[in-house]
Design a protein around this motif. Structure first.
Motif, PDB file in Angstrom:
ATOM      1  N   ILE A 529       0.726  -1.161   0.124  1.00  0.00           N
ATOM      2  CA  ILE A 529       0.018  -0.024  -0.082  1.00  0.00           C
ATOM      3  C   ILE A 529       0.863   1.195  -0.041  1.00  0.00           C
ATOM      4  O   ILE A 529       0.632   2.179  -0.661  1.00  0.00           O
ATOM      5  N   GLY A 530       1.988   1.126   0.740  1.00  0.00           N
ATOM      6  CA  GLY A 530       2.789   2.306   0.600  1.00  0.00           C
ATOM      7  C   GLY A 530       3.507   2.627  -0.621  1.00  0.00           C
ATOM      8  O   GLY A 530       3.456   3.863  -1.020  1.00  0.00           O
ATOM      9  N   GLU A 531       3.813   1.738  -1.220  1.00  0.00           N
ATOM     10  CA  GLU A 531       4.575   1.787  -2.593  1.00  0.00           C
ATOM     11  C   GLU A 531       3.157   2.199  -3.657  1.00  0.00           C
ATOM     12  O   GLU A 531       3.567   3.153  -4.583  1.00  0.00           O
ATOM     13  N   LEU A 537       0.342   9.453  -5.405  1.00  0.00           N
ATOM     14  CA  LEU A 537       0.668  10.840  -5.232  1.00  0.00           C
ATOM     15  C   LEU A 537       1.529  11.334  -6.219  1.00  0.00           C
ATOM     16  O   LEU A 537       1.422  12.826  -6.506  1.00  0.00           O
ATOM     17  N   ASP A 538       2.691  10.787  -6.686  1.00  0.00           N
ATOM     18  CA  ASP A 538       3.383  11.105  -7.920  1.00  0.00           C
ATOM     19  C   ASP A 538       2.431  11.050  -9.167  1.00  0.00           C
ATOM     20  O   ASP A 538       3.277  11.599 -10.200  1.00  0.00           O
ATOM     21  N   ILE A 546      -6.237   9.094 -17.848  1.00  0.00           N
ATOM     22  CA  ILE A 546      -6.680   7.641 -17.140  1.00  0.00           C
ATOM     23  C   ILE A 546      -5.726   7.271 -15.885  1.00  0.00           C
ATOM     24  O   ILE A 546      -4.584   7.406 -15.919  1.00  0.00           O
ATOM     25  N   ASP A 547      -6.574   6.799 -14.821  1.00  0.00           N
ATOM     26  CA  ASP A 547      -5.934   6.744 -13.476  1.00  0.00           C
ATOM     27  C   ASP A 547      -5.880   5.114 -13.207  1.00  0.00           C
ATOM     28  O   ASP A 547      -6.682   4.799 -13.044  1.00  0.00           O
ATOM     29  N   LEU A 548      -4.677   4.564 -13.045  1.00  0.00           N
ATOM     30  CA  LEU A 548      -4.528   3.217 -12.756  1.00  0.00           C
ATOM     31  C   LEU A 548      -4.084   2.798 -11.499  1.00  0.00           C
ATOM     32  O   LEU A 548      -3.516   1.906 -11.150  1.00  0.00           O
ATOM     33  N   SER A 589       6.795   5.882 -19.330  1.00  0.00           N
ATOM     34  CA  SER A 589       6.978   7.027 -18.242  1.00  0.00           C
ATOM     35  C   SER A 589       7.700   6.645 -17.195  1.00  0.00           C
ATOM     36  O   SER A 589       8.561   7.310 -16.378  1.00  0.00           O
ATOM     37  N   LEU A 590       7.471   5.213 -16.428  1.00  0.00           N
ATOM     38  CA  LEU A 590       8.473   4.728 -15.605  1.00  0.00           C
ATOM     39  C   LEU A 590       9.720   3.984 -15.836  1.00  0.00           C
ATOM     40  O   LEU A 590      10.332   3.655 -14.917  1.00  0.00           O
TER      41      LEU A 590
END
Length: 820
Positions: A529-531, A537-538, A546-548, A589-590
């Protein structure tokens, strides 16, 4: 029925009396209780009569305890005295010889006699015994046969099986008509017809609740253990039916409560019959039932208010619509299993101790519960008090354990807990604490080195292979029994939430991880969950509206955004091509490494899925991850991480960093695999080593070096799910991967496996998973904190809202308003 016992309704605290009846020996004995210490009952004989004709039915007079009536095999009824064997008797013969099934006294002195059916004669006759006493020369009547006629005659050519007078209305009685119905008669009615009747074949052992005479019970025929409870206010008017007409059951006038199989039959013996039904004299709604096999139960019932509704008619009148009695005006509150059926095998073939008769007393026991006098087949007499509810334990707002008050005295904390555990079949907490410890493998064991504790007979033992989920279950069990656990934490599930909340268990994932130092599985959940929170947040998982964020591997692989797609796709359609483009854009992007382990039509899905799991590392990132694990002395995990990423030499180097003999064995096995020297002897050697290994990562390494097939490693369920998901994404073909992900996700949801969050993410799929998790571990705290990251932001859920409200109420109970 060979024996019987009846308690005197006029018994008091100062003097208690009862009647012992020997049917086969043809005798009555009136007894007086001399002492009772709660276990042992001592009693003496007040009077006895052995000169009794052979009988098959009896009743004890409620207005004169020295008088009894017996029904004989010839059909005659005899009234006699218990205290004087030489006294004269009153004999009431039958016109035609047949069985006398039942006799019953009324409080007014009337005696009802129920006979077996014969043609052209009444079978229910009411005699005025009190009048016979007054007109007789002797106190009990003159010898010989009287020519007096009964005051009432009923049931022409119909057999009568059971009779009871109403105590509050001695001019009314209820009678069971064999194979037909139950009828209520009013002796003041000269017409001779029944006032009310209930169509049923359960017409035996009628018993009236003395504290609420609206209700009475009856039982079925031989080998029929049906018990029916009736309400006399809802009977049907008795029709005049042609002789021989069968009963027609009207559902509107049926029993208010029915137990179709009150007693279960054993496969080794004949089905039981109900011998006796008795209502409690001191507590309304307590119905005792005794079966022929010695099984004794008490059905505790309570009266429910009937719902009413008002209906307006066109004529302008209000009509009240009453609920039918079939709609449960009476409900079962509790069934007390006083003593189960006697198991012949258990007692070595002897049945000398089973219950053969009982009756309720009119006195309460030390705990305020009803008591019953029971007679056993070995002629012993006992007093049995019903067990009440166990002491109620709860946590106060300050975290203190408090217990309910019993007998107006405060409950000792430890004794109350021991009582609760004893009723549940568990040992004392203090004993459990002194005998349980945690071994090196993290399994709960006893201090003498015995095998580890298990939750059930199916739980694997020490060296048997457990899945990661089963390891978590065992870990929870070990934590509950560790030596430094307080009584509060062992008894109340609320203590854990209170402690965590005070320590700051909220939305700081790193802080949550430190608070959960005793649960590696929850630590891994908060790591994930932290990752996911960092990426959200980033906005690393957002591209062109589009939010995954917070999705799991199952969501990514199946491109499943849930039912509320509008919360994740702003201003765009949910076209599959657009979603595929978004996944590829996020991978770019990552700067995720290219996927080249196997051929795949969806490499971008695998790349993003591996990133969600924490895999797909290359170069310096992989080296740093391995070194961190080695630095934390997690040698086998470091070696397996390198092996997953196809770095066997780095895995070998990591194993050499360990100094244990097990690490050296793994190093030799891995070195042999790298050289390619594998044969049948090699396979047997690896099998021998693996059989004694408990470390899941060591097992996975051995499974791989044995055959070199990742499918075998995937079958190693002791491996944490995150690693198995990573292996599947890297080395399983597309079609097989789809099946594996779907099956594993469903399995995690079914078992409430918290590791499944890597598959479900914090999407809608996680809600049923957490639902099972809460039911299994009662950890509402962790579930609601996790799901609050996504609900209601990405999807609304009434269940999550209910959990959130319950979470607040629990912590408000502890006055942790600011902490929560």
């Amino acid at each position: 029925m060979e024996t019987a016992v009846r308690w005197s309704p006029s018994s008091s605290i100062d003097e208690q009396r009862f009647l012992l009846v020997d049917v086969t020996g043809c005798s009555f004995r009136q007894c007086k209780v001399e002492s009772y210490d709660g276990k042992n009952l001592r009693y003496g004989t007040l009077s006895r009569n052995r000169r009794v004709p052979q009988f098959r039915a009896f009743d004890w007079s409620p207005h004169d305890e020295s008088i009894v009536a017996v029904g004989e095999w010839s059909g005659s009824a005899t009234v006699l005295r218990i205290d004087d064997e030489q006294a004269s008797t009153i004999s009431i013969p039958a016109r035609q010889q047949r069985l006398c099934n039942v006799v019953s006294f009324a409080k007014s002195g009337l005696l009802a006699v129920g006979l077996e059916r014969v043609r052209n004669d009444t079978c229910l006759n009411i005699w005025d015994v009190e009048h016979r006493l007054l007109t007789s020369a002797s106190p009990i009547g003159s010898p010989g046969t009287s020519q007096h006629e009964p005051v009432r005659r009923y049931a022409s050519s119909e057999g009568v099986t059971s009779i009871k007078f109403f105590h509050g209305q001695p001019d009314s009685l209820v009678a069971g008509i064999k194979g037909s119905s139950i009828r209520l008669y009013d002796l003041r009615d000269n017409a001779g017809n029944a006032a009310i009747q209930f169509q049923t074949t359960s017409v035996h052992n009628i018993s009236i609740d003395p504290l609420n005479e609206n209700y009475f019970a009856s039982s079925g025929t031989q080998k029929d253990t049906t018990i029916q409870i009736w309400d006399r206010r809802f009977g049907s008017p008795a029709p005049v039916t042609p002789l021989g007409a069968g009963p027609v059951m009207n559902p509107h006038f049926g029993p208010v409560l029915e137990y179709r199989r009150a007693f279960e039959a054993s496969s080794r013996v004949a089905p039981p019959s109900i011998w006796s039904l008795r209502y409690c004299r001191g507590r309304s709604g307590f119905l005792g039932a005794l079966a022929s096999n010695g099984d004794f139960k008490i059905f505790e019932t309570r009266e429910a208010l009937a719902k009413e509704s008002n209906e307006y008619h066109e004529q302008g009148h209000w009509q009240q619509e009453w609920q039918s009695p079939i709609d449960q005006q009476l409900s079962t509150k509790r069934v007390h299993h006083v003593e189960p059926a006697n198991d012949i095998a258990k007692h070595g073939g002897r049945e000398s101790g089973h219950i053969v008769a009982f009756d309720f007393t009119n006195l309460a026991g030390p705990k305020g519960m009803p008591t019953a006098i029971i007679l056993r087949s070995n002629k012993s007499v006992e007093i049995h008090e019903l067990k009440g509810l166990p002491p109620v334990l709860a946590m106060s707002a300050t975290g203190q354990l408090v217990g309910s008050r019993i007998d107006h005295q405060a409950v000792n904390k430890n004794s109350a807990i021991d009582d609760v555990l004893a009723r549940a079949g568990l040992s004392s907490i203090s004993n459990a604490q002194s005998k349980v410890s945690i071994n090196e493998a993290g399994h709960p064991t006893r201090s003498n080195g015995d095998s580890p504790l298990v939750r059930g007979s199916n739980m694997p033992q020490n060296h048997e292979r457990l899945s990661s989920r089963e390891e978590h279950e065992r870990w929870i069990e070990a934590r509950r029994f560790k030596q430094d656990s307080s009584i509060e934490s062992l008894v109340s599930d609320l203590t854990e939430s209170r402690r965590r909340c005070i320590q700051g268990y909220l939305f700081d994932c790193q802080k949550n991880r430190s608070i959960l130092s005793d649960d590696p599985w929850l630590q891994n959940m908060w790591d994930w969950i932290g990752e996911a929170k960092r990426l959200a947040l980033d906005q690393s998982l957002e591209v062109r509206g589009i939010d995954l964020s917070y999705l799991g591997v199952c969501n990514i692989w199946n491109v499943d955004l849930g039912s509320e797609k509008a919360t994740r796709i702003s201003g765009r359609s949910d076209n599959t091509d657009i979603l595929l483009y978004a996944i590829e854009a996020i991978c770019r992007s990552l700067d995720l490494p290219e996927f080249s382990s196997i051929e795949s039509s969806l490499p971008a899905h695998r790349r993003l899925g591996l990133h969600i799991c924490g895999f797909g590392l290359v170069g310096e990132d992989l080296d740093n991850a391995i070194q961190d694990l080695v630095g934390n002395e997690q040698i086998t995990e470091a070696a397996f991480l390198a092996l997953i990423h196809n770095k066997p030499k780095q895995a070998l180097s990591a194993l050499k960093a360990g100094s244990t003999p097990r690490n050296r064995e793994l190093s030799l096995a891995l070195a042999g695999f790298i050289r390619g020297t594998t044969d049948d002897t090699w396979d047997e050697t690896i099998q021998d080593i693996s059989s004694s290994v408990t470390d899941p990562f060591a097992r996975a390494i051995l499974a791989f070096v044995r055959t070199g097939a990742w499918q075998d490693v995937l079958s190693e369920t002791s491996l944490p799910l995150k690693y198995r998901v990573g292996i599947a994404l890297m080395y399983i073909a597309d079609d097989a991967l789809t099946t594996w992900i779907t099956t594993t996700t469903d399995e995690c949801i079914t078992h409430g496996d918290i590791e499944g969050i890597v598959l479900t993410g914090l999407s809608e799929k996680a809600v049923p998973l957490f639902q099972k998790y809460i039911l299994k571990y009662n950890d509402l705290h962790s579930a609601i904190l996790a799901l609050s990251h996504t609900s209601p932001r990405y999807f609304p859920s009434a269940l999550v809202d209910a959990w959130r409200a319950e979470y607040r109420n629990r912590l408000n109970t502890h006055r942790l308003f600011l902490h929560r």
